[in-house]
Design an enzyme around this catalytic site. Structure first.
Site, mmCIF file in Angstrom:
data_model
loop_
_atom_site.group_PDB
_atom_site.id
_atom_site.type_symbol
_atom_site.label_atom_id
_atom_site.label_comp_id
_atom_site.label_asym_id
_atom_site.label_seq_id
_atom_site.Cartn_x
_atom_site.Cartn_y
_atom_site.Cartn_z
ATOM 1 N N LYS A 145 -9.145 4.352 5.942
ATOM 2 C CA LYS A 145 -10.178 3.626 5.194
ATOM 3 C C LYS A 145 -11.466 3.533 6.020
ATOM 4 C CE LYS A 145 -6.585 1.233 2.661
ATOM 5 N NZ LYS A 145 -5.690 0.077 2.528
ATOM 6 N N GLN A 168 -4.952 -5.634 4.887
ATOM 7 C CA GLN A 168 -3.931 -4.598 4.770
ATOM 8 C C GLN A 168 -2.545 -5.225 4.616
ATOM 9 O OE1 GLN A 168 -4.591 -1.338 4.472
ATOM 10 N NE2 GLN A 168 -2.428 -0.850 4.251
ATOM 11 N N ASP A 175 -9.731 -4.789 -3.307
ATOM 12 C CA ASP A 175 -8.420 -4.273 -3.723
ATOM 13 C C ASP A 175 -8.123 -4.645 -5.179
ATOM 14 O OD1 ASP A 175 -6.899 -2.836 -1.771
ATOM 15 O OD2 ASP A 175 -6.677 -4.672 -0.591
HETATM 16 N N1 GUN Z 1 -0.780 -1.528 1.590
HETATM 17 C C1 GUN Z 1 -0.363 -0.444 0.880
HETATM 18 N N2 GUN Z 1 -1.274 -0.138 -0.075
HETATM 19 C C2 GUN Z 1 -2.278 -1.046 0.044
HETATM 20 C C3 GUN Z 1 -3.497 -1.225 -0.668
HETATM 21 O O1 GUN Z 1 -3.855 -0.504 -1.603
HETATM 22 N N3 GUN Z 1 -4.271 -2.278 -0.239
HETATM 23 C C4 GUN Z 1 -3.894 -3.105 0.782
HETATM 24 N N4 GUN Z 1 -4.705 -4.102 1.098
HETATM 25 N N5 GUN Z 1 -2.761 -2.949 1.454
HETATM 26 C C5 GUN Z 1 -1.968 -1.911 1.085
#
Ligand code: GUN
Length: 278
Positions: A50, A94, A117
């Site tokens: 990211k 995350q 998200d």
């Molecule tokens: N962990 C696995 N996929 C995601 C996601 O799309 N966003 C976040 N914040 N954590 C994750």
């Protein structure tokens, strides 16, 4: 005959290139705060990905890495600070978090206007209504992948296997907004194979390695594999048995290189959107 491969990596690269052009042309300055708690190796890989997407597009990213012993109250304090920090447009925590931290409490405390998200109940509700600020990242990426096949979803039967809050449920809503007829299946669905075999579009997000093979697929169907599973031999595979499904499907996404890059591309769209909301 083999299915046509839907190349998520190439599509995500195209979207990110367009976003980079937009950021440059419009002089957009935005910042994503990425919070990671503990040292889960998979989370570290995702966070690095990211951050590298942000750099590619011209978005500033600020990593806040906390030790695994961090308490829920300490994390809430950080979230509160970020909510009130005018130099931060988007906040991403995350997941998964260490067991002693309640993820729902944390998500509920992220400002809905910074929740890139789209996990906060306000944003989930907006997705349900169809009037949203933020797109749910994986489900929106899946729609873009389906769009690549030229499929008009109106009246099509879409079957979503999996009912998670992050993928299955918002996915069903987005498909519904595209006028599809949607069935959500899960681990307790009877006759899963028969239901899946009725799908014009099959979206699989169950988290079980290679569970869906050719027997679950209607000839010519569009098959989107959201799964990402590490086998004991180190191989990365989806929830769909690719070799088998490839013989029957019309279109199929690979793992890796299908849905994953599209989830990240949508996240970048959301960060730019967040700039206009805060
Ligand atoms: N962990 C696995 N996929 C995601 C996601 O799309 N966003 C976040 N914040 N954590 C994750």
């Amino acid at each position: 005959m083999s299915a046509k491969i839907i190349d998520g990596k190439a599509l995500a690269a195209r979207i990110k290139h367009e976003l980079a052009e937009k950021v440059k042309a419009e002089g957009i300055k935005c910042t994503l705060a990425v919070v990671i708690v503990g040292d889960d190796p998979a989370s570290r890989v995702y966070v690095n990905g990211k951050k590298s997407d942000c750099a590619e597009i011209g978005i500033e990213s600020r990593e806040l890495a906390l030790p695994k012993e961090t308490t829920q109250d300490e994390l809430l304090k950080l979230i509160n600070d970020l909510n009130h920090d005018d130099s931060v447009d988007g906040i991403l925590v995350q997941l998964p978090l260490p067991k002693h931290i309640n993820e729902e409490v944390i998500i509920n405390n992220i400002s809905p206007l910074k929740d890139v998200d789209a996990f906060h109940p306000t944003n989930v509700g907006k997705i349900m209504i169809g009037n949203y600020n933020f797109l749910p990242c994986t489900p929106a990426g899946v729609l873009d992948l389906i769009d690549e096949t030229g499929t008009d979803l109106t009246g099509k039967h879409c079957v979503v296997v999996g009912r998670s809050n992050i993928v299955g449920k918002p996915q069903a809503m987005l498909l519904l907004h595209k006028n599809a007829t949607v069935t959500i299946c899960h681990s307790k669905t009877t006759n899963l194979k028969e239901v899946c075999r009725q799908a014009d579009v099959l979206v699989v997000a169950v988290g079980r390695a290679e569970m869906i093979d050719a027997e679950y697929i209607k000839p010519g169907a569009v098959v989107i594999d959201v799964g990402m599973n590490r086998l004991e031999d180190g191989r990365l595979v989806g929830d769909v048995d690719f070799a088998s499904a490839n013989e029957v499907a019309g279109y199929i996404t690979p793992v890796p290189g299908g849905v994953g890059p599209m989830t990240r591309a949508t996240l970048m769209r959301n960060v730019i959107k967040a700039k206009n909301l805060n």
